[in-house]
Write a protein that holds these residues in place. Structure first.
Motif, short mmCIF file in Angstrom:
data_model
loop_
_atom_site.label_atom_id
_atom_site.label_comp_id
_atom_site.label_asym_id
_atom_site.label_seq_id
_atom_site.Cartn_x
_atom_site.Cartn_y
_atom_site.Cartn_z
N ARG A 70 22.31 -2.22 2.88
CA ARG A 70 20.86 -2.14 3.01
C ARG A 70 20.46 -2.08 4.48
O ARG A 70 21.21 -2.48 5.36
CB ARG A 70 20.19 -3.35 2.37
N GLU A 71 19.23 -1.63 4.72
CA GLU A 71 18.66 -1.67 6.05
C GLU A 71 18.22 -3.09 6.38
O GLU A 71 17.65 -3.77 5.52
CB GLU A 71 17.46 -0.72 6.16
N THR B 124 8.91 1.79 6.68
CA THR B 124 8.85 2.99 5.84
C THR B 124 9.57 4.17 6.49
O THR B 124 10.25 4.94 5.82
CB THR B 124 7.39 3.37 5.52
N ARG B 125 9.44 4.31 7.82
CA ARG B 125 10.14 5.41 8.51
C ARG B 125 11.65 5.25 8.41
O ARG B 125 12.37 6.21 8.14
CB ARG B 125 9.70 5.47 9.97
N ALA C 249 7.73 -3.98 13.89
CA ALA C 249 6.45 -4.43 14.44
C ALA C 249 5.31 -4.12 13.48
O ALA C 249 4.15 -4.38 13.79
CB ALA C 249 6.19 -3.76 15.79
N GLY C 250 5.63 -3.57 12.31
CA GLY C 250 4.62 -3.25 11.32
C GLY C 250 5.22 -2.46 10.18
O GLY C 250 6.40 -2.07 10.22
N PRO C 251 4.43 -2.18 9.15
CA PRO C 251 4.95 -1.48 7.97
C PRO C 251 5.54 -0.11 8.28
O PRO C 251 6.51 0.31 7.64
CB PRO C 251 3.71 -1.36 7.07
N ARG D 97 0.83 -1.21 0.00
CA ARG D 97 0.00 0.00 0.00
C ARG D 97 0.87 1.26 0.00
O ARG D 97 0.42 2.33 -0.44
CB ARG D 97 -0.94 0.00 1.20
N GLU D 98 2.08 1.14 0.49
CA GLU D 98 3.01 2.27 0.50
C GLU D 98 3.89 2.29 -0.76
O GLU D 98 4.90 2.97 -0.82
CB GLU D 98 3.91 2.22 1.74
N ASN D 99 3.48 1.51 -1.76
CA ASN D 99 4.13 1.48 -3.08
C ASN D 99 5.51 0.82 -3.08
O ASN D 99 6.34 1.12 -3.95
CB ASN D 99 4.22 2.89 -3.68
#
Length: 417
Positions: free
Chosen positions: A253-254, A288-289, A282-284, A145-147
């Motif tokens: 990479r992270e 993303t952050r 613990a989640g998307p 959903r965050e592409n």
């Protein structure tokens, strides 16, 4: 390398020579690059090899691939809808180009466009718990959903859950073997669905290659190399997923890890990663952050050039082909004797994708862990009718082997953990 330019594709003749060189024994990505850089192209390198090896002080030979075999692979690839993407092609994914020893040729089925989009890898246990599978699904859906495009290795367990959950947005599967011999074979329908729904299936291996034990780490470096970050969901201490995490670290990479119960062996590897400095997932939003924060620190990660070199590569290759006359160097055969694919991968019980008759109690026990999981998620992960799962849970409850919690959650009893 001098061919092709970054804005063009290989001609059919160039592809033939590239494919023939990389399919030759004892020629891997590093040696390929050395040869092409030294002689100005794959064709010139092939022409120079016999004389070069004849002058070698050690007399070790590279067995150059037969032209008929190369033409046959090209013809079969075309019939299967596979095309080859070369290292200098515009379609070659820039993050992968930047790693140490990137594959000179990628065999691609499906969309080339998806390879250029930002990717996150989700990997983990093949014998995953129901809670792990559920988390992998939700994470994949949230990142899609965050592409972000989800990348994984098409293995059983977490890989499978991540691919399935991200089908609608497009997912990338990396094979350890050739397109004609995907492993595991029961995932063939999923491969077709990935391609049909705008995703991609990628490998660097020959079309008919049966995957061997050493091919899975090779695959893993591509999984991490395509991605901006790698999330590990459940991994025992000797899990192949930790190899992917190691490659990710080497490639800049992270690395993210999903914490798990200290009582569950499937969480030992991920908990170790957290102790070693991996970012908790613990989640998307955690992914993303962190990726947004790290974007400015990545420098030329997505530009041309070599990435960091692995200190201990997982496959051996000739490093200094051109100094054999001056110093003692041994050639290591890249084509090792076959071993059983993914020797540690055999699940204790069949997972969702395997429909053969299995004892429901054994299947439920394999999917449960110390962390509570919803019965509905357990039914989906087990791939059994709800009535069979509930009957098995009742029997296990009466035997004191599971614990029930509020909101219709169940877990293994402490004595079983």
């Amino acid at each position: 390398m001098s061919e092709p330019s970054s804005a063009s594709r290989l001609t059919e003749e160039q592809l033939f020579h590239w494919l023939r060189l990389i399919r030759s024994e004892n020629v891997g990505p590093r040696t390929f690059r050395q040869l092409v850089n030294k002689f100005g192209g794959a064709q010139a390198a092939l022409e120079a090899l016999p004389d070069l090896l004849a002058r070698s002080a050690h007399g070790r030979m590279i067995r150059i691939a037969e032209p008929d075999d190369v033409r046959a692979e090209m013809a079969r690839a075309a019939k299967l809808g596979v095309r080859f993407v070369a290292l200098g092609d515009a379609d070659y994914p820039p993050p992968l180009r930047a790693i140490d020893a990137p594959p000179p040729l990628l065999a691609l089925r499906g969309s080339a466009e998806i390879l250029s989009r930002p990717c996150v890898a989700i990997v983990g246990s093949r014998n995953a718990s129901a809670a792990g599978l559920t988390f992998a699904e939700r994470l994949a859906q949230g990142l899609a959903r965050e592409n972000y495009v989800i990348v994984s290795g098409l293995a059983r367990g977490v890989d499978l859950a991540a691919h399935r959950a991200s089908l609608a947005a497009g997912t990338i599967a990396i094979l350890a073997g050739g397109h004609a011999r995907p492993y595991p074979s029961e995932h063939l329908p999923l491969i077709e669905e990935i391609v049909a729904r705008g995703g991609a299936v990628v490998t660097e291996m020959p079309l008919e290659w049966e995957p061997r034990g050493r091919d899975f780490p090779r695959r893993n470096r591509i999984v991490s190399g395509l991605s901006r970050g790698v999330v590990v969901v459940e991994a025992a201490r000797r899990s192949g997923s930790l190899i992917t995490a190691r490659f990710a670290i080497e490639q800049g990479r992270e690395v993210f890890a999903v914490p798990g119960s200290p009582l569950d062996p499937r969480a030992e590897g991920t908990n170790d990663l957290l102790r070693q400095g991996a970012t908790l997932c613990a989640g998307p939003d955690d992914v993303t952050r962190a990726l947004a924060a790290s974007a400015g620190r990545q420098g030329d990660l997505f530009g041309e050039g070599d990435g960091p070199r692995a200190e201990e590569p997982f496959w051996e290759e000739m490093e200094d082909l051109f100094s054999l006359q001056e110093r003692t160097t041994s050639f290591a055969h890249e084509r090792a004797a076959p071993v059983t694919p993914e020797p540690a991968s055999a699940p204790r019980v069949a997972l969702t994708e395997q429909r053969e008759a299995v004892d429901p109690i054994a299947r439920i026990m394999a999917l449960l862990g110390p962390a509570p999981v919803a019965v509905d998620d357990l039914v989906r992960a087990a791939g059994l009718p709800a009535r069979e799962v509930n009957a098995a849970l009742l029997e296990l409850d009466l035997a004191g082997r599971i614990a029930r919690h509020g909101s219709n959650l169940v877990s293994l009893a402490l004595s079983e953990s």
